[in-house]
Design an enzyme around this catalytic site. Structure first.
Site, PDB file in Angstrom:
ATOM      1  N   ASN A   3      12.248  -6.712  12.797  1.00 53.55           N
ATOM      2  CA  ASN A   3      11.574  -6.235  14.011  1.00 53.55           C
ATOM      3  C   ASN A   3      12.552  -5.924  15.138  1.00 53.55           C
ATOM      4  OD1 ASN A   3       9.127  -6.439  12.767  1.00 53.55           O
ATOM      5  ND2 ASN A   3       8.233  -7.872  14.223  1.00 53.55           N
ATOM      6  N   ASN A  25       4.916   0.188  13.688  1.00 52.29           N
ATOM      7  CA  ASN A  25       4.186   0.495  12.457  1.00 52.29           C
ATOM      8  C   ASN A  25       4.242   1.975  12.109  1.00 52.29           C
ATOM      9  OD1 ASN A  25       3.500  -2.161  11.998  1.00 52.29           O
ATOM     10  ND2 ASN A  25       1.543  -2.025  13.072  1.00 52.29           N
ATOM     11  N   GLU A  51      12.580   2.886 -10.977  1.00 47.97           N
ATOM     12  CA  GLU A  51      13.991   3.279 -10.890  1.00 47.97           C
ATOM     13  C   GLU A  51      14.699   2.599  -9.722  1.00 47.97           C
ATOM     14  OE1 GLU A  51      15.114   7.477 -11.763  1.00 47.97           O
ATOM     15  OE2 GLU A  51      12.955   7.778 -11.940  1.00 47.97           O
TER      16      GLU A  51
END
Length: 212
Positions: A3, A25, A51
């Site tokens: 954050n 967000n 992958e």
């Protein structure tokens, strides 16, 4: 994802004086969208989620990828930025654009996955990666000299109406496994100790049956 690092990116790159969770967000959503883009859209070099594990995790216990996204620019700055494939690739190796606070120049890369979106051709990607390899500040471990996995998706980054990020023709998300992420653990450990000393949030765990 850290954050603290994302708050700094919002302030520095997007000019948001007091970023909130909505701003954070939105930025994280762009990252998740880029990581899953090749599952949803066509491209010349598509990469699936399996992958990532194969290419990024050399040993099961070393499984902490570092995320970088570029370009992170506001609409006001986008007018003055070219954002070529080479520029956004170089931006991914700058500590200021990482979503965890650590300095890759203090460590070595074990593996790197670059996921491009939009107006990108393979020739430009190869040239950008070749230029990155020549930089002395970017070092790879001896036992993993190749180190680059590339993905190209033709769908351009989605612009969110009234969002923080500018509409751009191309973007790149980089997932890398680097030893420098170890810098984040002592900081996280210290924050935990501070919160636990005040018994912050402990009641939620005790309520679920755990011992204090």
């Amino acid at each position: 994802v850290d954050n603290e690092a994302i708050y700094d990116i919002c302030r520095r790159n997007l000019g948001i004086e007091r970023p909130g969770y909505t701003n954070l967000n939105r930025l994280i959503a762009h990252v998740v969208s880029s990581i899953t883009a090749s599952l949803r859209f066509d491209g010349s070099l598509n990469v699936d989620l399996n992958e990532f594990q194969t290419n990024l995790v050399p040993y099961p216990r070393i499984h902490f990828p570092l995320v970088t996204y570029a370009p992170v620019i506001s609409a006001a700055k986008a007018v003055h930025e070219a954002n070529s494939v080479s520029e956004i690739t170089n931006a991914c190796f700058e500590p200021n654009n990482q979503m965890v606070k650590c300095d890759p120049r203090n460590g070595k890369y074990m593996a790197t996955c670059l996921l491009y979106r939009g107006d990108v051709v393979t020739k430009d990607v190869n040239a950008a990666v070749a230029a990155v390899r020549t930089k002395r500040t970017i070092q790879f471990v001896d036992w993993c000299p190749t180190g680059f996995k590339l993905g190209v998706c033709y769908q351009p980054p989605q612009h969110v109406p009234h969002g923080d990020l500018a509409k751009v023709d191309r973007a790149v998300c980089m997932l890398s496994n680097t030893t420098s992420i170890a810098e984040a653990w002592p900081r996280l450990d210290h924050k935990f100790d501070l919160m636990y000393s005040k018994r912050a949030f402990v009641h939620w765990y005790v309520g679920e049956g755990m011992e204090e």
